[in-house]
Enzyme design. Structure first.
Site, PDB file in Angstrom:
ATOM      1  N   SER A  85       0.845  -1.196   0.000  1.00  0.00           N
ATOM      2  CA  SER A  85       0.000   0.000   0.000  1.00  0.00           C
ATOM      3  C   SER A  85       0.883   1.250   0.000  1.00  0.00           C
ATOM      4  O   SER A  85       1.670   1.446  -0.918  1.00  0.00           O
ATOM      5  CB  SER A  85      -0.964  -0.055   1.187  1.00  0.00           C
ATOM      6  OG  SER A  85      -2.045   0.817   1.008  1.00  0.00           O
ATOM      7  N   ASP A 173      -1.235  14.584  12.660  1.00  0.00           N
ATOM      8  CA  ASP A 173      -1.347  15.894  12.029  1.00  0.00           C
ATOM      9  C   ASP A 173      -0.650  15.920  10.667  1.00  0.00           C
ATOM     10  O   ASP A 173      -1.205  16.422   9.684  1.00  0.00           O
ATOM     11  CB  ASP A 173      -0.754  16.972  12.938  1.00  0.00           C
ATOM     12  CG  ASP A 173      -1.582  17.199  14.193  1.00  0.00           C
ATOM     13  OD1 ASP A 173      -2.748  16.767  14.231  1.00  0.00           O
ATOM     14  OD2 ASP A 173      -1.055  17.816  15.146  1.00  0.00           O
ATOM     15  N   HIS A 232      -7.331  -6.219   0.418  1.00  0.00           N
ATOM     16  CA  HIS A 232      -6.220  -5.264   0.353  1.00  0.00           C
ATOM     17  C   HIS A 232      -5.113  -5.639   1.336  1.00  0.00           C
ATOM     18  O   HIS A 232      -3.940  -5.496   1.017  1.00  0.00           O
ATOM     19  CB  HIS A 232      -6.741  -3.856   0.639  1.00  0.00           C
ATOM     20  CG  HIS A 232      -5.675  -2.802   0.584  1.00  0.00           C
ATOM     21  ND1 HIS A 232      -4.909  -2.575  -0.540  1.00  0.00           N
ATOM     22  CD2 HIS A 232      -5.239  -1.923   1.529  1.00  0.00           C
ATOM     23  CE1 HIS A 232      -4.055  -1.581  -0.301  1.00  0.00           C
ATOM     24  NE2 HIS A 232      -4.229  -1.181   0.950  1.00  0.00           N
TER      25      HIS A 232
END
Length: 264
Positions: A85, A173, A232
């Site tokens: 991924s 963040d 996945h």
């Protein structure tokens, strides 16, 4: 420098380097790493802004490729590389930007394209979890269930929760700020002419037939295979088949692995 975990001893073949996906860590793949280390040295890493690796204000694929190149340099200068991924995109960027560092490449269930989906909803769910009242992982699981109802995804995310320290081992963040780049793909010059296997889950739609021109433009020797019944997270769904695919492709003959369905 990334946090690295080494299994097995150096041998005649270069080490295998394993790069995990978004919100993961080396621990997601360390069982497979340990099993592969019976015949090869295997290096797994925590990617930047994940696990125990340093946090950074940047999270682009050239940045991630540079991190992996530094690891490869520290382990002899060349490696067989597998990325899943986000880690697969980082591994592709490594092969394109530092081709001498990669002998063979396996890209697990991702393509060098921009995807329309986002994963930012999981950042919002993790950030919204009130960790002050969490004493056990079971508490966290129950509290997270309303925002993340899928048991498998919730269990995956909770692997990155440090319950004792009451903190996520993820730079939420920065990952949120760079989400467009994480689900995207940069315009990278060059191509990787070495052996490359694009290994997908048979039940996943992340690597489609219409992605193949983009893949072959960058990786002209690309081969494609699917693991039947895997989604996945193919390494979690079918770990033995996934391990066999890596072991055989990274071996001397590079033939297709047990459990794969080869494609043209």
């Amino acid at each position: 420098m990334l946090m690295t975990y080494s299994f097995g001893d150096p041998g005649d073949l270069p080490p295998i380097l394993i790069a995990h996906g978004l919100y993961g860590s080396a621990r997601n793949l360390n069982v497979i790493a340990k099993r592969l280390s019976a015949t090869r040295q295997v290096i797994s890493v925590d990617m930047r802004n994940h696990g125990d690796s340093p946090w950074s204000a940047r999270h682009s694929y050239p940045d991630l490729a540079g991190d992996l190149a530094e690891v490869v340099t520290g382990f002899g200068g060349v490696a067989d590389v597998m990325g899943h991924s986000m880690g697969g995109k980082a591994a592709m960027a490594l092969a394109l930007l530092h081709p001498a560092a990669v002998r063979r490449l396996v890209v697990a269930d991702i393509a060098p394209v921009t995807y329309n989906h986002t994963q930012v909803q999981f950042i919002h769910a993790m950030r919204a979890l009130d960790l002050s009242g969490i004493a056990t992982r079971r508490d966290a699981d129950a509290a997270l269930k309303a925002d993340v109802p899928e048991d498998g995804i919730r269990a995956f995310l909770l692997q990155s929760l440090d319950v004792k320290e009451k903190r996520w081992r993820l730079n939420l963040d920065v990952l949120e700020a760079f989400m467009p780049q994480i689900i995207g793909w940069p315009d990278l010059a060059g191509r990787f002419d070495g052996p490359a296997l694009f290994l997908s889950g048979g039940a996943s739609d992340y690597v489609r037939a219409d992605h193949r021109p983009a893949i072959r433009a960058l990786f002209p020797a690309a081969r494609f295979a699917k693991i039947p019944g895997a989604g996945h997270w193919l390494h979690a769904d079918k770990p033995r088949e996934f391990e066999a695919s890596l072991g055989i492709f990274f071996g001397a003959n590079g033939s297709s692995g047990q459990g794969q369905t080869p494609e043209s």
